[in-house]
Scaffold this active site. Structure first.
Site, PDB file in Angstrom:
ATOM      1  N   LYS A  13       8.597   8.193   0.130  1.00  0.00           N
ATOM      2  CA  LYS A  13       7.990   7.520  -1.043  1.00  0.00           C
ATOM      3  C   LYS A  13       6.490   7.308  -0.852  1.00  0.00           C
ATOM      4  O   LYS A  13       5.680   7.625  -1.717  1.00  0.00           O
ATOM      5  CB  LYS A  13       8.662   6.157  -1.301  1.00  0.00           C
ATOM      6  N   ARG A  88      13.945  -2.847  -4.813  1.00  0.00           N
ATOM      7  CA  ARG A  88      14.877  -2.472  -3.745  1.00  0.00           C
ATOM      8  C   ARG A  88      16.250  -3.077  -3.994  1.00  0.00           C
ATOM      9  O   ARG A  88      17.113  -3.028  -3.111  1.00  0.00           O
ATOM     10  CB  ARG A  88      14.342  -2.970  -2.392  1.00  0.00           C
ATOM     11  N   ARG A 127       7.559   8.107  12.451  1.00  0.00           N
ATOM     12  CA  ARG A 127       6.424   7.812  11.556  1.00  0.00           C
ATOM     13  C   ARG A 127       5.278   7.129  12.298  1.00  0.00           C
ATOM     14  O   ARG A 127       5.456   6.179  13.044  1.00  0.00           O
ATOM     15  CB  ARG A 127       6.906   6.905  10.421  1.00  0.00           C
ATOM     16  N   ARG A 160       4.732   1.483  12.754  1.00  0.00           N
ATOM     17  CA  ARG A 160       4.927   0.192  12.069  1.00  0.00           C
ATOM     18  C   ARG A 160       5.919  -0.659  12.843  1.00  0.00           C
ATOM     19  O   ARG A 160       6.851  -0.120  13.468  1.00  0.00           O
ATOM     20  CB  ARG A 160       5.496   0.422  10.672  1.00  0.00           C
ATOM     21  N   ARG A 171      18.182  -0.955   8.218  1.00  0.00           N
ATOM     22  CA  ARG A 171      17.446  -0.598   6.999  1.00  0.00           C
ATOM     23  C   ARG A 171      18.232   0.387   6.140  1.00  0.00           C
ATOM     24  O   ARG A 171      18.248   0.280   4.922  1.00  0.00           O
ATOM     25  CB  ARG A 171      16.081  -0.002   7.375  1.00  0.00           C
TER      26      ARG A 171
HETATM   27  P1  ADP Z   1       8.931   5.899   2.879  1.00  0.00           P
HETATM   28  O1  ADP Z   1       7.673   5.409   2.255  1.00  0.00           O
HETATM   29  O2  ADP Z   1       9.938   6.347   1.877  1.00  0.00           O
HETATM   30  O3  ADP Z   1       9.511   4.950   3.869  1.00  0.00           O
HETATM   31  P2  ADP Z   1       7.177   7.806   4.232  1.00  0.00           P
HETATM   32  O4  ADP Z   1       6.428   8.435   3.121  1.00  0.00           O
HETATM   33  O5  ADP Z   1       6.473   6.815   5.077  1.00  0.00           O
HETATM   34  O6  ADP Z   1       8.592   7.222   3.699  1.00  0.00           O
HETATM   35  O7  ADP Z   1       7.721   9.009   5.137  1.00  0.00           O
HETATM   36  C1  ADP Z   1       8.459   8.729   6.316  1.00  0.00           C
HETATM   37  C2  ADP Z   1       8.094   9.751   7.391  1.00  0.00           C
HETATM   38  O8  ADP Z   1       8.592  11.030   7.030  1.00  0.00           O
HETATM   39  C3  ADP Z   1       6.593   9.907   7.598  1.00  0.00           C
HETATM   40  O9  ADP Z   1       6.353  10.030   8.985  1.00  0.00           O
HETATM   41  C4  ADP Z   1       6.237  11.190   6.861  1.00  0.00           C
HETATM   42  O10 ADP Z   1       5.163  11.879   7.468  1.00  0.00           O
HETATM   43  C5  ADP Z   1       7.528  11.988   6.953  1.00  0.00           C
HETATM   44  N1  ADP Z   1       7.808  12.802   5.770  1.00  0.00           N
HETATM   45  C6  ADP Z   1       7.694  12.444   4.469  1.00  0.00           C
HETATM   46  N2  ADP Z   1       8.078  13.435   3.651  1.00  0.00           N
HETATM   47  C7  ADP Z   1       8.460  14.474   4.460  1.00  0.00           C
HETATM   48  C8  ADP Z   1       8.976  15.809   4.250  1.00  0.00           C
HETATM   49  N3  ADP Z   1       9.193  16.284   3.011  1.00  0.00           N
HETATM   50  N4  ADP Z   1       9.261  16.546   5.312  1.00  0.00           N
HETATM   51  C9  ADP Z   1       9.066  16.099   6.561  1.00  0.00           C
HETATM   52  N5  ADP Z   1       8.584  14.868   6.854  1.00  0.00           N
HETATM   53  C10 ADP Z   1       8.284  14.068   5.828  1.00  0.00           C
HETATM   54  P1  AMP Z   2       8.153  -0.223   3.651  1.00  0.00           P
HETATM   55  O1  AMP Z   2       6.712  -0.144   4.017  1.00  0.00           O
HETATM   56  O2  AMP Z   2       8.411   0.060   2.195  1.00  0.00           O
HETATM   57  O3  AMP Z   2       9.052   0.583   4.541  1.00  0.00           O
HETATM   58  O4  AMP Z   2       8.574  -1.755   3.849  1.00  0.00           O
HETATM   59  C1  AMP Z   2       8.504  -2.382   5.103  1.00  0.00           C
HETATM   60  C2  AMP Z   2       9.290  -3.680   5.078  1.00  0.00           C
HETATM   61  O5  AMP Z   2       8.703  -4.582   4.121  1.00  0.00           O
HETATM   62  C3  AMP Z   2      10.750  -3.540   4.621  1.00  0.00           C
HETATM   63  O6  AMP Z   2      11.598  -3.175   5.682  1.00  0.00           O
HETATM   64  C4  AMP Z   2      11.017  -4.949   4.124  1.00  0.00           C
HETATM   65  O7  AMP Z   2      11.233  -5.856   5.211  1.00  0.00           O
HETATM   66  C5  AMP Z   2       9.718  -5.329   3.450  1.00  0.00           C
HETATM   67  N1  AMP Z   2       9.706  -4.959   2.018  1.00  0.00           N
HETATM   68  C6  AMP Z   2       8.940  -3.998   1.421  1.00  0.00           C
HETATM   69  N2  AMP Z   2       9.194  -3.941   0.120  1.00  0.00           N
HETATM   70  C7  AMP Z   2      10.147  -4.870  -0.135  1.00  0.00           C
HETATM   71  C8  AMP Z   2      10.841  -5.289  -1.287  1.00  0.00           C
HETATM   72  N3  AMP Z   2      10.661  -4.700  -2.474  1.00  0.00           N
HETATM   73  N4  AMP Z   2      11.746  -6.289  -1.179  1.00  0.00           N
HETATM   74  C9  AMP Z   2      11.964  -6.891   0.005  1.00  0.00           C
HETATM   75  N5  AMP Z   2      11.362  -6.542   1.144  1.00  0.00           N
HETATM   76  C10 AMP Z   2      10.456  -5.534   1.087  1.00  0.00           C
END
Ligand code: ADP
Ligand code: AMP
Length: 296
Positions: A13, A88, A127, A160, A171
């Site tokens: 995302k 969420r 990540r 993170r 998660r």
């Molecule tokens: P989210 O925001 O949904 O938690 P991220 O955008 O942070 O996910 O992506 C999670 C990890 O997966 C990151 O390290 C990113 O570089 C990797 N990633 C995202 N999309 C792809 C893809 N299509 N193929 C391979 N790796 C990806």
């Molecule tokens: P993210 O960066 O989206 O992976 O979010 C990191 C962490 O922030 C999650 O694991 C939750 O603990 C918190 N968080 C982010 N967005 C939300 C949400 N919409 N509702 C509740 N917790 C959230």
């Protein structure tokens, strides 16, 4: 454009939201980022917020909603936004509908990025992100050119706090229990677009951009301010129904309008959409005025 990206943690995302935000020049609003920023800025948050994030649990609804509301009220959301990480849960989706209704900015589309659980584990634990600019990388899939250094700004790359092996299972379980039901919620509203995350980051970006170009942009009437410092007030570009009309005041300097790839795509793909757009266009008084002004 007003889009929410849905999907499990690690589905991509944030990565896709950043690319869309760059391409369409609207802000990315990530609730995860808002929470991390609030913690870093030492905002008066309950200590449970940090604990929940570290443990991979959802943070209290009221806390997240307040941060989101403050962000959505900022001026830069006027032309739209890409929200990622919210909602969420069903109560959060209802709260978002209510908030956006109040602000007169209802959501247009919810894109659900679907990825198998086994892939998510590698994505989350691998990540790494830039401390400075937020650019996202992955130790397994999309490595930076120089180890631990951001390609964009040379900032340091860090993991993170909630991305440990320990929290991944929590998660993902929370996703299935609370977040996945949003697929049905948005399908019922006819806003769901499913995006199996097959392919690399660029390919998925193109597929989501197609949804935006074909379904959202042709139906939108947009006034894009062109380079503020070089153009007088009243000089703007209107994109409506796939047509780009340049409106120039007498006094303003003429600068060529650089069409982005997506704008070109809009023009190419707008034949069918024009009819619909025409309906919206004719009902919008301000656009009519702008067209008269342009002599069209
Ligand atoms: P989210 O925001 O949904 O938690 P991220 O955008 O942070 O996910 O992506 C999670 C990890 O997966 C990151 O390290 C990113 O570089 C990797 N990633 C995202 N999309 C792809 C893809 N299509 N193929 C391979 N790796 C990806
Ligand atoms: P993210 O960066 O989206 O992976 O979010 C990191 C962490 O922030 C999650 O694991 C939750 O603990 C918190 N968080 C982010 N967005 C939300 C949400 N919409 N509702 C509740 N917790 C959230």
């Amino acid at each position: 454009m007003r889009i929410a990206l849905l999907g499990a943690p690690g589905s991509g995302k944030g990565t896709q939201a950043k690319l869309l935000a760059d391409r369409y020049r609207v802000p990315q609003i990530s609730t995860g980022d808002l929470l991390r920023e609030a913690i870093t800025a030492n905002k008066q948050l309950d200590k449970s917020v940090r604990e929940d994030m570290e443990a991979g649990r959802l943070v209290d609804d009221a806390v997240v909603l307040k941060l989101l509301e403050d962000r959505l009220r900022k001026k830069d959301t006027k032309r739209g936004f890409i929200i990622d990480g919210y909602p969420r849960s069903i109560p959060q989706a209802q709260a978002l509908d209510a908030l956006l209704g109040l602000l007169g900015k209802t959501l247009q589309v919810a894109v659900n990025i679907s990825v198998e659980d086994e892939v998510l584990v590698k994505r989350i634990t691998g990540r790494i992100g830039c401390e400075e600019c937020g650019q996202i990388y992955n130790k397994h899939f999309s490595t930076p050119k120089v180890r631990n250094k951001c390609d964009v700004c040379s900032g340091r790359l860090v993991s993170r706090s909630g991305d440990s092996e320990k929290t991944v299972a929590v998660r993902i379980a929370i996703y299935h229990e609370n977040t996945a039901p949003l697929i049905t919620y948005y399908r019922a509203q006819h806003k769901l677009r499913n995006m199996p995350a097959k392919g690399n980051i660029a390919e998925i970006h193109e597929k989501i951009s197609d949804i935006v170009d074909i379904e959202i942009r042709p139906l939108e009437i947009k006034t894009l301010e062109t380079a503020a410092e070089s153009i007088d007030e009243g000089d703007s570009t209107i994109i409506a129904g796939g047509q780009i009309n340049r409106i120039t005041t007498q006094s303003s300097r003429t600068k060529p309008v650089k069409k982005t790839k997506s704008e070109t795509a809009v023009l190419a793909s707008s034949a069918g959409a024009k009819k619909n757009a025409g309906v919206q266009q004719s009902s919008d008084e301000s656009t009519k005025k702008a067209e008269r002004k342009a002599g069209g």
